[in-house]
Design a protein around this motif. Structure first.
Motif, PDB file in Angstrom:
ATOM      1  N   ILE A   1       0.848  -1.146  -0.063  1.00 13.73           N
ATOM      2  CA  ILE A   1      -0.152   0.030  -0.043  1.00 13.73           C
ATOM      3  C   ILE A   1       0.968   1.236  -0.092  1.00 13.73           C
ATOM      4  N   MET A   2       1.805   1.433   0.757  1.00 15.69           N
ATOM      5  CA  MET A   2       2.814   2.366   1.033  1.00 15.69           C
ATOM      6  C   MET A   2       3.485   2.408  -0.517  1.00 15.69           C
ATOM      7  N   GLU A   3       3.981   1.515  -0.960  1.00 16.02           N
ATOM      8  CA  GLU A   3       4.721   1.577  -2.297  1.00 16.02           C
ATOM      9  C   GLU A   3       3.559   2.090  -3.467  1.00 16.02           C
ATOM     10  N   TRP A   4       2.388   1.514  -3.252  1.00 11.83           N
ATOM     11  CA  TRP A   4       1.325   2.440  -4.247  1.00 11.83           C
ATOM     12  C   TRP A   4       1.316   3.811  -4.116  1.00 11.83           C
ATOM     13  N   ILE A   5       1.246   4.068  -2.655  1.00 10.97           N
ATOM     14  CA  ILE A   5       1.098   5.610  -2.371  1.00 10.97           C
ATOM     15  C   ILE A   5       2.310   6.402  -2.554  1.00 10.97           C
ATOM     16  N   ILE A   6       3.311   6.165  -2.256  1.00 10.53           N
ATOM     17  CA  ILE A   6       4.593   6.995  -2.370  1.00 10.53           C
ATOM     18  C   ILE A   6       5.301   6.879  -3.677  1.00 10.53           C
ATOM     19  N   ASN A   7       5.506   5.422  -4.148  1.00 15.48           N
ATOM     20  CA  ASN A   7       6.271   5.207  -5.528  1.00 15.48           C
ATOM     21  C   ASN A   7       5.206   4.924  -6.639  1.00 15.48           C
TER      22      ASN A   7
ATOM     23  N   LYS B   1      15.088   1.644   0.669  1.00 16.92           N
ATOM     24  CA  LYS B   1      16.093   1.525  -0.483  1.00 16.92           C
ATOM     25  C   LYS B   1      16.420   2.996  -1.356  1.00 16.92           C
ATOM     26  N   ARG B   2      15.445   4.091  -0.922  1.00 15.35           N
ATOM     27  CA  ARG B   2      15.580   5.413  -1.380  1.00 15.35           C
ATOM     28  C   ARG B   2      16.898   5.955  -0.782  1.00 15.35           C
ATOM     29  N   LEU B   3      16.775   5.647   0.737  1.00 16.21           N
ATOM     30  CA  LEU B   3      17.891   6.207   1.583  1.00 16.21           C
ATOM     31  C   LEU B   3      19.245   5.520   1.437  1.00 16.21           C
ATOM     32  N   THR B   4      19.332   4.586   0.881  1.00 17.01           N
ATOM     33  CA  THR B   4      20.553   3.547   0.648  1.00 17.01           C
ATOM     34  C   THR B   4      20.873   3.537  -0.680  1.00 17.01           C
ATOM     35  N   ASP B   5      20.245   3.798  -1.500  1.00 22.33           N
ATOM     36  CA  ASP B   5      20.728   3.713  -3.012  1.00 22.33           C
ATOM     37  C   ASP B   5      21.736   4.461  -3.308  1.00 22.33           C
TER      38      ASP B   5
END
Length: 300
Positions: free
Chosen positions: A110-116, A168-172
């Motif tokens: 759900i968070m993946e859907w909303i944020i990404n 993932k966004r913070l470590t990429d």
């Protein structure tokens, strides 16, 4: 050693992780009957850091500034998660805590859907529907309602899902030392828990617990439910298939419920057990969706 033997060792180890994590809910609830939540968190994570420090201090000394900054950010996330989870356990049953926190694997898509803006497919709606039905049946006592503790655990699950989405966004693109990253996170949790205790819990931090039960249970949580569990998961999760991981780790809330009934004396009706099973099935589907998304990202 043959590949099938390695597979079984990985499976048994991950099942042990699910077992000890399942036991953590009734263990924490037992401690919280006599001690403040943030004092308990301070000691739990301080002990964890002290036990780990002899093995990772060289990594810590050589860690980059990026590792320190990222670890601090993750530590704040982890502190928020454990704060709501521990506070929630204090207000609801251990069995409800175990099942509701597992909804993280449904909330993450759900968070993946909303944020990404990444839709995970129609199977996602089945998982969400099952999780909603399961939560309703699980929390049914005289009426269908979430109590205060259930809501706090649900917030913790949302925070876990948010953390997983942003990790993932913070470590990429960053070169990070995983050992240093881990201990920095845990140290941040201990420090923040101590600050909150001093500020809002009548400074019980300065009253050293004399209870043998407190120390035994807290050390158990630090040693087995944190250090062993995270290390075993990191090492063995790559030695078995995603579907087997989903099935094995999906046993955590089942073990949590069993511990709460057998050890804690809690009562679960047939309706509550049915709700719990719905949540387990939903979280298994959620893990399958996450694994499928990871494979798609890798293939692109």
């Amino acid at each position: 050693m043959s590949a099938p033997s390695n597979l079984w060792i990985a499976d048994i180890t991950l099942l042990c992780v699910a077992f000890v994590w399942g036991s953590s809910y009734i263990t924490a609830k037992t401690v919280l009957q006599n001690y403040e939540p943030f004092m308990f968190l301070f000691y739990r994570f301080t002990i964890t850091v002290l036990l780990m420090l002899p093995f990772v201090w060289k990594h810590l000394l050589g860690a980059s500034m990026e590792t320190w900054i990222t670890g601090a950010i993750f530590g704040v996330f982890l502190f928020a998660i454990f704060s709501f989870e521990t506070w929630g356990i204090d207000y609801t049953s251990a069995s409800n805590s175990a099942f509701i926190i597992s909804l993280t694997l449904i909330l993450t898509p759900i968070m993946e859907w909303i944020i990404n803006k990444k839709f995970t497919g129609n199977l996602f709606f089945l998982a969400v529907g099952l999780s909603i039905i399961g939560t309703g049946l699980l929390t049914f006592k005289d009426t269908f309602s979430l109590n205060f503790g259930d809501i706090l655990i649900l917030v913790a699950a949302f925070l876990r899902a948010t953390q997983m989405t942003f990790t993932k966004r913070l470590t990429d693109g960053k070169i990070l030392d995983n050992s240093a990253l881990t201990i920095i996170q845990l140290a941040v949790v201990a420090i923040l828990a101590g600050i909150i205790n001093i500020s809002f819990e009548h400074s019980t931090l300065f009253i050293i617990p004399k209870s043998t039960e407190f120390w035994l249970l807290t050390i158990y949580l630090a040693l087995f439910c944190t250090i062993f569990a995270f290390y075993a998961q990191m090492v063995f999760i790559r030695k078995t298939s995603p579907s087997r991981v989903g099935l094995l780790m999906g046993m955590e809330p089942v073990f949590g419920a069993l511990f709460s009934v057998v050890v804690g004396g809690e009562y679960l009706s047939l309706l509550n057990w049915t709700g719990g099973i719905c949540i387990v099935v939903a979280t298994f589907l959620g893990r399958q969706l996450l694994d499928r998304n990871k494979r798609l990202k890798t293939s692109i």
